[in-house]
Design a protein around this motif. Structure first.
Motif, PDB file in Angstrom:
ATOM      1  N   MET A   1     201.942  41.227 -81.111  1.00 21.75           N
ATOM      2  CA  MET A   1     201.211  40.161 -80.279  1.00 21.75           C
ATOM      3  C   MET A   1     199.670  40.735 -80.053  1.00 21.75           C
ATOM      4  O   MET A   1     199.434  41.992 -79.713  1.00 21.75           O
ATOM      5  CB  MET A   1     201.691  40.259 -78.943  1.00 21.75           C
ATOM      6  CG  MET A   1     201.382  39.055 -77.944  1.00 21.75           C
ATOM      7  SD  MET A   1     201.522  37.608 -78.587  1.00 21.75           S
ATOM      8  CE  MET A   1     203.329  37.571 -78.627  1.00 21.75           C
ATOM      9  N   LYS A   2     198.785  40.111 -80.129  1.00 17.16           N
ATOM     10  CA  LYS A   2     197.462  40.432 -80.140  1.00 17.16           C
ATOM     11  C   LYS A   2     197.108  40.373 -78.774  1.00 17.16           C
ATOM     12  O   LYS A   2     197.554  39.603 -77.683  1.00 17.16           O
ATOM     13  CB  LYS A   2     196.492  39.296 -80.670  1.00 17.16           C
ATOM     14  CG  LYS A   2     196.259  39.486 -82.333  1.00 17.16           C
ATOM     15  CD  LYS A   2     195.124  38.669 -82.923  1.00 17.16           C
ATOM     16  CE  LYS A   2     195.201  38.848 -84.129  1.00 17.16           C
ATOM     17  NZ  LYS A   2     194.064  37.747 -84.788  1.00 17.16           N
ATOM     18  N   SER A   3     196.180  41.435 -78.230  1.00 20.15           N
ATOM     19  CA  SER A   3     195.749  41.483 -76.807  1.00 20.15           C
ATOM     20  C   SER A   3     194.279  41.715 -76.726  1.00 20.15           C
ATOM     21  O   SER A   3     193.805  42.801 -77.029  1.00 20.15           O
ATOM     22  CB  SER A   3     196.389  42.607 -76.390  1.00 20.15           C
ATOM     23  OG  SER A   3     196.146  42.677 -74.779  1.00 20.15           O
ATOM     24  N   SER A   7     193.506  38.709 -71.549  1.00 17.04           N
ATOM     25  CA  SER A   7     194.426  38.093 -71.838  1.00 17.04           C
ATOM     26  C   SER A   7     195.240  37.952 -70.465  1.00 17.04           C
ATOM     27  O   SER A   7     194.982  38.685 -69.844  1.00 17.04           O
ATOM     28  CB  SER A   7     195.386  39.169 -72.730  1.00 17.04           C
ATOM     29  OG  SER A   7     194.771  39.018 -74.209  1.00 17.04           O
ATOM     30  N   LYS A  10     196.936  40.955 -67.932  1.00 16.93           N
ATOM     31  CA  LYS A  10     196.450  42.213 -68.265  1.00 16.93           C
ATOM     32  C   LYS A  10     195.218  42.633 -67.417  1.00 16.93           C
ATOM     33  O   LYS A  10     194.614  41.656 -66.574  1.00 16.93           O
ATOM     34  CB  LYS A  10     195.714  42.201 -69.726  1.00 16.93           C
ATOM     35  CG  LYS A  10     196.580  41.796 -71.052  1.00 16.93           C
ATOM     36  CD  LYS A  10     197.402  42.997 -71.309  1.00 16.93           C
ATOM     37  CE  LYS A  10     198.642  42.499 -72.179  1.00 16.93           C
ATOM     38  NZ  LYS A  10     199.593  43.414 -72.359  1.00 16.93           N
ATOM     39  N   GLY A  13     192.134  40.374 -67.719  1.00 16.33           N
ATOM     40  CA  GLY A  13     192.434  39.057 -67.287  1.00 16.33           C
ATOM     41  C   GLY A  13     192.215  38.691 -65.969  1.00 16.33           C
ATOM     42  O   GLY A  13     191.959  37.874 -65.413  1.00 16.33           O
ATOM     43  N   ASP A  64     198.891  37.425 -62.576  1.00 17.53           N
ATOM     44  CA  ASP A  64     198.152  38.683 -63.324  1.00 17.53           C
ATOM     45  C   ASP A  64     198.466  39.828 -62.515  1.00 17.53           C
ATOM     46  O   ASP A  64     199.269  40.762 -63.268  1.00 17.53           O
ATOM     47  CB  ASP A  64     196.787  38.452 -63.504  1.00 17.53           C
ATOM     48  CG  ASP A  64     196.519  37.596 -64.827  1.00 17.53           C
ATOM     49  OD1 ASP A  64     197.461  37.279 -65.529  1.00 17.53           O
ATOM     50  OD2 ASP A  64     195.203  37.259 -64.749  1.00 17.53           O
ATOM     51  N   LYS A  71     205.367  44.881 -65.090  1.00 10.39           N
ATOM     52  CA  LYS A  71     204.746  45.059 -66.675  1.00 10.39           C
ATOM     53  C   LYS A  71     205.704  43.983 -67.526  1.00 10.39           C
ATOM     54  O   LYS A  71     206.466  44.130 -68.328  1.00 10.39           O
ATOM     55  CB  LYS A  71     205.554  46.513 -67.099  1.00 10.39           C
ATOM     56  CG  LYS A  71     204.877  47.471 -66.340  1.00 10.39           C
ATOM     57  CD  LYS A  71     205.032  48.857 -66.741  1.00 10.39           C
ATOM     58  CE  LYS A  71     204.636  49.976 -66.123  1.00 10.39           C
ATOM     59  NZ  LYS A  71     203.359  49.967 -65.587  1.00 10.39           N
ATOM     60  N   ASP A  73     205.384  40.574 -69.899  1.00 12.94           N
ATOM     61  CA  ASP A  73     204.595  39.875 -70.859  1.00 12.94           C
ATOM     62  C   ASP A  73     204.344  38.470 -70.768  1.00 12.94           C
ATOM     63  O   ASP A  73     205.584  37.682 -70.833  1.00 12.94           O
ATOM     64  CB  ASP A  73     205.252  40.435 -72.370  1.00 12.94           C
ATOM     65  CG  ASP A  73     204.286  39.847 -73.539  1.00 12.94           C
ATOM     66  OD1 ASP A  73     202.916  39.802 -73.173  1.00 12.94           O
ATOM     67  OD2 ASP A  73     204.709  39.758 -74.634  1.00 12.94           O
ATOM     68  N   HIS A  75     202.767  36.449 -72.806  1.00 14.46           N
ATOM     69  CA  HIS A  75     202.209  35.993 -74.075  1.00 14.46           C
ATOM     70  C   HIS A  75     203.441  35.113 -74.647  1.00 14.46           C
ATOM     71  O   HIS A  75     203.887  35.259 -75.799  1.00 14.46           O
ATOM     72  CB  HIS A  75     201.829  36.723 -74.950  1.00 14.46           C
ATOM     73  CG  HIS A  75     200.650  37.512 -74.778  1.00 14.46           C
ATOM     74  ND1 HIS A  75     200.329  38.388 -73.682  1.00 14.46           N
ATOM     75  CD2 HIS A  75     199.454  37.453 -75.220  1.00 14.46           C
ATOM     76  CE1 HIS A  75     199.016  38.968 -73.618  1.00 14.46           C
ATOM     77  NE2 HIS A  75     198.394  38.296 -74.674  1.00 14.46           N
ATOM     78  N   LEU A 150     194.200  32.839 -78.363  1.00 12.45           N
ATOM     79  CA  LEU A 150     195.732  33.698 -78.187  1.00 12.45           C
ATOM     80  C   LEU A 150     196.840  32.672 -78.655  1.00 12.45           C
ATOM     81  O   LEU A 150     197.552  32.887 -79.438  1.00 12.45           O
ATOM     82  CB  LEU A 150     195.931  33.910 -76.836  1.00 12.45           C
ATOM     83  CG  LEU A 150     195.209  35.356 -76.448  1.00 12.45           C
ATOM     84  CD1 LEU A 150     195.680  35.408 -74.942  1.00 12.45           C
ATOM     85  CD2 LEU A 150     195.911  36.447 -77.304  1.00 12.45           C
TER      86      LEU A 150
END
Lengths: 154, 154
Positions: A1-3, A7, A10, A13, A64, A71, A73, A75, A150
């Protein structure tokens, strides 16, 4: 997964959402505190658009923080699609409000001399609010591009 | 290589560029032919932005025709990056010009009664030109998203 920078879920973000929320709030408060803002429809539209941006960015900043603490995700395809639509709608409305207010401001100062003849209008305060609105739009535009990127590369 | 609606060098891409060029030209011609357009800075900005959109879209429509005739593939990274930057800059300028003109129009009609008191201003013609500018921006926005999507997924 791209960050990439900005994002969702994060620290970058969260920083971007906080900047959006703060600059939109500043624009809203400055415009609402200026005397005679209701004399132009565009200034009322600016208040509405900045109000929408404050709600949107504040909600996403809270999300966020929640994701950072647990923690999690964020995405996934459905959530990113929702963010893309929301960011683009809010972004286009913010730019439209900032530009229409700027157009009216130029017309009041340069084209019609209304600012000079009607001293009850606090034209300097309007300009500060419009500047904050452009800053708020800029931060939202960065978020919008990141979300779209994304979603396209997920 | 993905090929979505509005890709460069495809018939749909040419259709989109032609629609942009026609609606931006219509907006420009209608505004330039309206009496008293120079009374508002935003209307002059609209003419400049629509002029830029006409040049940009016309150039890319010619490129699409060239690619269609020679069956060339325009999906390369550098060319798409150039299209993304150009489309987004032109798109943001078009939206800014259309919104600032719309803001001034509302101020002239609703907030200040300038349209009623100064009969030399052809306010109806201004409104038609602004409507065309929004149509031109809409077509350009579609192109912009398509180019960004193609660049992200290339």
């Amino acid at each position: 997964m791209k960050s990439v920078f900005g994002s969702p879920g994060k620290p970058s973000g969260l920083l971007l959402r906080t900047c959006q929320c703060l600059s939109a709030s500043a624009s809203l408060v400055v415009m609402a505190s200026a005397s005679g803002f209701s004399s132009a429809t565009s200034f009322c539209f600016l208040i509405a658009a900045m109000g929408l941006e404050v709600f949107w960015s504040f909600g996403l900043a809270c999300l966020d923080i929640h994701a950072l603490m647990l923690k999690k995700d964020l995405h996934n395809h459905i959530f990113l699609s929702l963010l893309v639509v929301g960011d683009w709608v809010t972004g286009i409305l913010s730019l439209a409000a900032a530009c229409s207010s700027a157009g009216v401001m130029v017309a009041f100062i340069k084209d019609t001399d209304i600012c000079r003849s009607q001293t009850a209008l606090s034209c300097n305060t309007f300009q500060i609010s419009i500047a904050f609105a452009f800053v708020a739009w800029f931060f939202l535009a960065v978020s919008s591009y990141v979300m779209f990127w994304l979603l396209a590369t997920i």
